[in-house]
Design an enzyme around this catalytic site. Structure first.
Site, PDB file in Angstrom:
ATOM      1  N   HIS A 152       0.868  -1.114  -0.103  1.00 18.28           N
ATOM      2  CA  HIS A 152      -0.010  -0.068   0.049  1.00 18.28           C
ATOM      3  C   HIS A 152       0.996   1.475   0.061  1.00 18.28           C
ATOM      4  O   HIS A 152       2.087   0.980   0.411  1.00 18.28           O
ATOM      5  CB  HIS A 152      -0.923  -0.093   1.217  1.00 18.28           C
ATOM      6  N   GLU A 177       1.131   3.865   1.825  1.00 16.18           N
ATOM      7  CA  GLU A 177       1.543   4.343   3.250  1.00 16.18           C
ATOM      8  C   GLU A 177       2.539   3.368   3.722  1.00 16.18           C
ATOM      9  O   GLU A 177       3.751   3.813   4.304  1.00 16.18           O
ATOM     10  CB  GLU A 177       0.342   4.061   4.313  1.00 16.18           C
ATOM     11  N   CYS A 234      -6.211   1.753   5.845  1.00 15.92           N
ATOM     12  CA  CYS A 234      -6.790   0.691   6.305  1.00 15.92           C
ATOM     13  C   CYS A 234      -6.145   0.199   7.573  1.00 15.92           C
ATOM     14  O   CYS A 234      -5.071   0.718   7.944  1.00 15.92           O
ATOM     15  CB  CYS A 234      -6.622  -0.332   5.217  1.00 15.92           C
ATOM     16  N   CYS A 260      -2.326  -0.380   7.433  1.00 15.86           N
ATOM     17  CA  CYS A 260      -1.594   0.852   7.478  1.00 15.86           C
ATOM     18  C   CYS A 260      -1.785   1.844   8.768  1.00 15.86           C
ATOM     19  O   CYS A 260      -0.848   2.713   9.179  1.00 15.86           O
ATOM     20  CB  CYS A 260      -1.769   1.962   6.129  1.00 15.86           C
TER      21      CYS A 260
END
Lengths: 148, 148
Positions: free
Chosen positions: B50, B52, B80, B83
């Site tokens: 992801h 992040e 999410c 993260c």
């Protein structure tokens, strides 16, 4: 005796010997260990390097897929929110853990793994026969660290 | 106009152009961008990739530390659980996000960032002026993907 949890504990001991918080994990597919990891946050100076993340990273590379759908994880401690989220994102089928996390009064681990938000529900189960040995390893580490 | 969020959106657009879910992030220290990331889960076939996580990974390497204590993150979508947990583990000071996560009926993001379980509380704030543009980018992507 659970062979996979024993291997996860072996990994936790490797972390201990390197002066890292002793947590270890393995990922199993079709009865075979396909990846393993132990916490190395201090050595690599990386906040992401928990045992679970390292094992998931290796398994994705090995299977050339972000979907670890038929894989199971064995880990010595109830995963933190980051790792619980990663288990769900990687669509791991089930996670077995040794010690529960006594600091987790808000049951975040269960909330994350049972959340409707995520597309996948990762099953989870504590192997209670490992509660004591996995927790003792952590206690021993922190006692030793406080002394030094 | 928030320069850092604009940069995060630029990163989200890079993801879009590579056929990845368009989410982008930057990490800021002392008024300067020290790392950035965009979602590349499909390309790298890695569940962890992801925006992040990529940005946190780079920032830890750059600062040679797992503690990103004075850093702030700007990200186009509410993080999410994985993260959110990573932000707390990396001790990021504050996260600003563009669009909120409409699937998140259980408020996991807030629960993780305000949990007593974690040693660090990462502050968070939605930049509401970016709700529409960040959300639209995602809607456009999913519409296009459904067609093809």
């Amino acid at each position: 005796m659970n062979m996979f949890m024993e291997k996860a504990i072996e990994n936790a001991n490797k972390a201990f010997s390197k002066n890292e918080v002793p947590i270890g994990a393995v990922i199993v597919l079709d009865g075979k260990i396909i990846s393993s990891g132990f916490n190395k946050r201090e050595k690599t100076k990386n906040a992401l390097h928990h045992a679970e993340i390292i094992a998931i990273n290796k398994a994705c590379k090995k299977l050339k897929s972000w979907r670890l759908e038929n894989c199971e994880m064995y880990v010595t401690l109830e995963p933190c929110p980051m790792c619980a989220g990663a288990l769900a994102n990687a669509r791991i089928k089930k996670v077995y853990f040794g010690a529960n996390d006594r600091t987790s009064s808000d049951h975040l681990f269960e909330k994350i793994l049972t959340s409707n938000r995520l597309n996948h529900k990762c099953e989870f189960q504590q192997l209670e026969e490992y509660q004591e040995s996995c927790a003792k390893l952590l206690t021993k580490f922190f006692k030793q660290n406080r002394k030094s």
